[in-house]
Design a protein around this motif. Sequence first.
Motif, PDB file in Angstrom:
ATOM      1  N   VAL A 231       8.113  19.179 -10.844  1.00  4.64           N
ATOM      2  CA  VAL A 231       8.816  17.898 -10.929  1.00  4.64           C
ATOM      3  C   VAL A 231       9.428  17.529  -9.580  1.00  4.64           C
ATOM      4  O   VAL A 231       9.336  16.386  -9.126  1.00  4.64           O
ATOM      5  CB  VAL A 231       9.887  17.929 -12.029  1.00  4.64           C
ATOM      6  N   GLN A 232      10.043  18.505  -8.916  1.00  2.00           N
ATOM      7  CA  GLN A 232      10.615  18.219  -7.598  1.00  2.00           C
ATOM      8  C   GLN A 232       9.533  17.835  -6.595  1.00  2.00           C
ATOM      9  O   GLN A 232       9.677  16.856  -5.846  1.00  2.00           O
ATOM     10  CB  GLN A 232      11.379  19.443  -7.090  1.00  2.00           C
ATOM     11  N   ASP A 233       8.440  18.596  -6.568  1.00  3.25           N
ATOM     12  CA  ASP A 233       7.360  18.308  -5.622  1.00  3.25           C
ATOM     13  C   ASP A 233       6.746  16.941  -5.871  1.00  3.25           C
ATOM     14  O   ASP A 233       6.446  16.198  -4.929  1.00  3.25           O
ATOM     15  CB  ASP A 233       6.270  19.383  -5.722  1.00  3.25           C
ATOM     16  N   THR A 234       6.557  16.588  -7.133  1.00  6.87           N
ATOM     17  CA  THR A 234       5.934  15.302  -7.439  1.00  6.87           C
ATOM     18  C   THR A 234       6.861  14.141  -7.109  1.00  6.87           C
ATOM     19  O   THR A 234       6.404  13.090  -6.650  1.00  6.87           O
ATOM     20  CB  THR A 234       5.518  15.239  -8.920  1.00  6.87           C
ATOM     21  N   LEU A 235       8.153  14.327  -7.306  1.00  6.80           N
ATOM     22  CA  LEU A 235       9.095  13.258  -6.955  1.00  6.80           C
ATOM     23  C   LEU A 235       9.124  13.025  -5.453  1.00  6.80           C
ATOM     24  O   LEU A 235       9.170  11.893  -4.975  1.00  6.80           O
ATOM     25  CB  LEU A 235      10.495  13.599  -7.473  1.00  6.80           C
ATOM     26  N   PHE A 236       9.082  14.106  -4.678  1.00  3.21           N
ATOM     27  CA  PHE A 236       9.027  13.966  -3.221  1.00  3.21           C
ATOM     28  C   PHE A 236       7.753  13.238  -2.808  1.00  3.21           C
ATOM     29  O   PHE A 236       7.751  12.414  -1.899  1.00  3.21           O
ATOM     30  CB  PHE A 236       9.084  15.334  -2.543  1.00  3.21           C
ATOM     31  N   ALA A 237       6.652  13.564  -3.468  1.00  6.37           N
ATOM     32  CA  ALA A 237       5.369  12.951  -3.127  1.00  6.37           C
ATOM     33  C   ALA A 237       5.355  11.463  -3.447  1.00  6.37           C
ATOM     34  O   ALA A 237       4.725  10.666  -2.752  1.00  6.37           O
ATOM     35  CB  ALA A 237       4.240  13.660  -3.859  1.00  6.37           C
ATOM     36  N   LEU A 238       6.039  11.069  -4.503  1.00  5.57           N
ATOM     37  CA  LEU A 238       6.068   9.662  -4.895  1.00  5.57           C
ATOM     38  C   LEU A 238       7.013   8.833  -4.012  1.00  5.57           C
ATOM     39  O   LEU A 238       6.909   7.613  -3.965  1.00  5.57           O
ATOM     40  CB  LEU A 238       6.518   9.530  -6.355  1.00  5.57           C
ATOM     41  N   GLU A 239       7.891   9.508  -3.308  1.00  6.16           N
ATOM     42  CA  GLU A 239       8.919   8.792  -2.536  1.00  6.16           C
ATOM     43  C   GLU A 239       8.326   7.971  -1.393  1.00  6.16           C
ATOM     44  O   GLU A 239       8.772   6.866  -1.116  1.00  6.16           O
ATOM     45  CB  GLU A 239       9.923   9.795  -1.981  1.00  6.16           C
ATOM     46  N   LYS A 240       7.304   8.490  -0.713  1.00  4.66           N
ATOM     47  CA  LYS A 240       6.724   7.802   0.443  1.00  4.66           C
ATOM     48  C   LYS A 240       5.213   7.777   0.322  1.00  4.66           C
ATOM     49  O   LYS A 240       4.597   8.752  -0.109  1.00  4.66           O
ATOM     50  CB  LYS A 240       7.123   8.517   1.732  1.00  4.66           C
ATOM     51  N   PRO A 241       4.558   6.728   0.800  1.00  5.38           N
ATOM     52  CA  PRO A 241       5.195   5.461   1.130  1.00  5.38           C
ATOM     53  C   PRO A 241       5.341   4.598  -0.111  1.00  5.38           C
ATOM     54  O   PRO A 241       4.766   4.904  -1.145  1.00  5.38           O
ATOM     55  CB  PRO A 241       4.180   4.836   2.093  1.00  5.38           C
ATOM     56  N   MET A 242       6.084   3.524   0.000  1.00  3.95           N
ATOM     57  CA  MET A 242       6.126   2.567  -1.096  1.00  3.95           C
ATOM     58  C   MET A 242       4.835   1.745  -1.018  1.00  3.95           C
ATOM     59  O   MET A 242       4.604   1.021  -0.051  1.00  3.95           O
ATOM     60  CB  MET A 242       7.348   1.658  -0.967  1.00  3.95           C
ATOM     61  N   LEU A 243       4.007   1.895  -1.991  1.00  9.02           N
ATOM     62  CA  LEU A 243       2.683   1.282  -1.938  1.00  9.02           C
ATOM     63  C   LEU A 243       2.673  -0.088  -2.596  1.00  9.02           C
ATOM     64  O   LEU A 243       3.371  -0.324  -3.581  1.00  9.02           O
ATOM     65  CB  LEU A 243       1.666   2.187  -2.646  1.00  9.02           C
ATOM     66  N   ASP A 244       1.834  -0.977  -2.053  1.00  9.08           N
ATOM     67  CA  ASP A 244       1.601  -2.242  -2.736  1.00  9.08           C
ATOM     68  C   ASP A 244       0.126  -2.305  -3.127  1.00  9.08           C
ATOM     69  O   ASP A 244      -0.690  -1.473  -2.699  1.00  9.08           O
ATOM     70  CB  ASP A 244       1.996  -3.438  -1.868  1.00  9.08           C
ATOM     71  N   THR A 245      -0.218  -3.282  -3.946  1.00 10.02           N
ATOM     72  CA  THR A 245      -1.572  -3.339  -4.479  1.00 10.02           C
ATOM     73  C   THR A 245      -2.614  -3.569  -3.396  1.00 10.02           C
ATOM     74  O   THR A 245      -3.737  -3.069  -3.489  1.00 10.02           O
ATOM     75  CB  THR A 245      -1.679  -4.450  -5.547  1.00 10.02           C
ATOM     76  N   ARG A 246      -2.259  -4.323  -2.362  1.00 10.47           N
ATOM     77  CA  ARG A 246      -3.212  -4.564  -1.285  1.00 10.47           C
ATOM     78  C   ARG A 246      -3.562  -3.265  -0.566  1.00 10.47           C
ATOM     79  O   ARG A 246      -4.726  -3.000  -0.260  1.00 10.47           O
ATOM     80  CB  ARG A 246      -2.645  -5.580  -0.297  1.00 10.47           C
ATOM     81  N   HIS A 247      -2.544  -2.460  -0.306  1.00  8.78           N
ATOM     82  CA  HIS A 247      -2.770  -1.186   0.370  1.00  8.78           C
ATOM     83  C   HIS A 247      -3.709  -0.303  -0.460  1.00  8.78           C
ATOM     84  O   HIS A 247      -4.648   0.295   0.076  1.00  8.78           O
ATOM     85  CB  HIS A 247      -1.423  -0.486   0.581  1.00  8.78           C
ATOM     86  N   ILE A 248      -3.433  -0.223  -1.754  1.00  9.34           N
ATOM     87  CA  ILE A 248      -4.259   0.612  -2.633  1.00  9.34           C
ATOM     88  C   ILE A 248      -5.688   0.082  -2.679  1.00  9.34           C
ATOM     89  O   ILE A 248      -6.656   0.855  -2.642  1.00  9.34           O
ATOM     90  CB  ILE A 248      -3.642   0.662  -4.050  1.00  9.34           C
ATOM     91  N   ALA A 249      -5.847  -1.233  -2.746  1.00  8.39           N
ATOM     92  CA  ALA A 249      -7.185  -1.833  -2.787  1.00  8.39           C
ATOM     93  C   ALA A 249      -7.965  -1.518  -1.512  1.00  8.39           C
ATOM     94  O   ALA A 249      -9.172  -1.223  -1.566  1.00  8.39           O
ATOM     95  CB  ALA A 249      -7.077  -3.341  -2.975  1.00  8.39           C
ATOM     96  N   GLU A 250      -7.288  -1.556  -0.364  1.00 12.02           N
ATOM     97  CA  GLU A 250      -7.953  -1.235   0.898  1.00 12.02           C
ATOM     98  C   GLU A 250      -8.414   0.215   0.915  1.00 12.02           C
ATOM     99  O   GLU A 250      -9.521   0.524   1.374  1.00 12.02           O
ATOM    100  CB  GLU A 250      -7.001  -1.511   2.068  1.00 12.02           C
ATOM    101  N   ARG A 251      -7.570   1.109   0.405  1.00 10.29           N
ATOM    102  CA  ARG A 251      -7.964   2.519   0.353  1.00 10.29           C
ATOM    103  C   ARG A 251      -9.119   2.712  -0.623  1.00 10.29           C
ATOM    104  O   ARG A 251     -10.038   3.489  -0.361  1.00 10.29           O
ATOM    105  CB  ARG A 251      -6.777   3.383  -0.062  1.00 10.29           C
ATOM    106  N   MET A 252      -9.092   2.013  -1.735  1.00  9.94           N
ATOM    107  CA  MET A 252     -10.173   2.087  -2.707  1.00  9.94           C
ATOM    108  C   MET A 252     -11.494   1.660  -2.065  1.00  9.94           C
ATOM    109  O   MET A 252     -12.522   2.325  -2.201  1.00  9.94           O
ATOM    110  CB  MET A 252      -9.847   1.187  -3.904  1.00  9.94           C
ATOM    111  N   ASN A 253     -11.457   0.552  -1.337  1.00  5.65           N
ATOM    112  CA  ASN A 253     -12.677   0.073  -0.677  1.00  5.65           C
ATOM    113  C   ASN A 253     -13.208   1.078   0.338  1.00  5.65           C
ATOM    114  O   ASN A 253     -14.421   1.243   0.489  1.00  5.65           O
ATOM    115  CB  ASN A 253     -12.410  -1.265   0.019  1.00  5.65           C
ATOM    116  N   SER A 254     -12.302   1.748   1.042  1.00  2.15           N
ATOM    117  CA  SER A 254     -12.738   2.707   2.052  1.00  2.15           C
ATOM    118  C   SER A 254     -13.463   3.891   1.422  1.00  2.15           C
ATOM    119  O   SER A 254     -14.255   4.564   2.074  1.00  2.15           O
ATOM    120  CB  SER A 254     -11.543   3.197   2.872  1.00  2.15           C
ATOM    121  N   PHE A 255     -13.205   4.155   0.138  1.00  2.81           N
ATOM    122  CA  PHE A 255     -13.881   5.245  -0.552  1.00  2.81           C
ATOM    123  C   PHE A 255     -15.155   4.780  -1.264  1.00  2.81           C
ATOM    124  O   PHE A 255     -16.016   5.583  -1.573  1.00  2.81           O
ATOM    125  CB  PHE A 255     -12.942   5.888  -1.589  1.00  2.81           C
TER     126      PHE A 255
END
Length: 268
Positions: A231-255
Amino acid sequence: GNAGSVLSGNQQRMSSYNQVRTRTAIVDLITAQQATILAGLDAVRVTKKSEIVGAFFETQIRAFLADKLPVGLAILPGFIVGRDGKPSSHFDALIVDTRYPYLGGIDIHRYVMIDSVVAAIELSSILTTRKLREIMAKHNEIRRLEKDRDTGRHATCFYGILGNAEFGKVAIRKAMIEHSFRGDIIMLSDRRAAEIGRHCWMEPKAKNPAEFAPAARRTETPLSDLTAMIVQDTLFALEKPMLDTRHIAERMNSFIMWGTVPPRATEE
């Protein structure tokens, strides 16, 4: 005024007492769940079918952890995909950030991009030399995949979770040194130590923090300890970065986009 102060002090002590009681009750609940999982393992071992025993253990641990993860995370078996499009070895459990879409799936198994993987877990109902080598190899595979991760994301945590250990901490610590292991190994039961579990990890040396030495401790509540760490590790992982949908879509396209052009294709 004094009466109010006394009452306030009593209320504070009662509040603290109730918090301790609550924490104890939660640990007791998790310990009971741990005992149920181990009892179930003993029950299915009568089949003498390792694949059945292994599948039971994997299902039980994934279900146990799924109830305790922060909102926005899911746990599932599957494969990690790097930027070259090649899937990794199969992992028994991947904790993934559900803001990222899956790349595909077969039954309950999913193909996920490395960016979404918060933690990777390898499970084994019993510890063997072969399984220990497999845990180490998959840990190193995760480290290689990290180079494809989106910049700024938290590194993927790695855990090995074992049911009953047939050989103890010496073999595990030796393997951790040889393979530069930077994960945690949790043993629910060490049969040579009166059914007490163990937690093994690499600890930085005080005189030289760049070097690591193996450490291990006995624990009667390994699943409770594991829950707190994850739980601690996952909370730290979720903290950064604050993602927006455009960022996620760009990463999706790159894959995905690189897979749409046949090899050696030319533009017309």
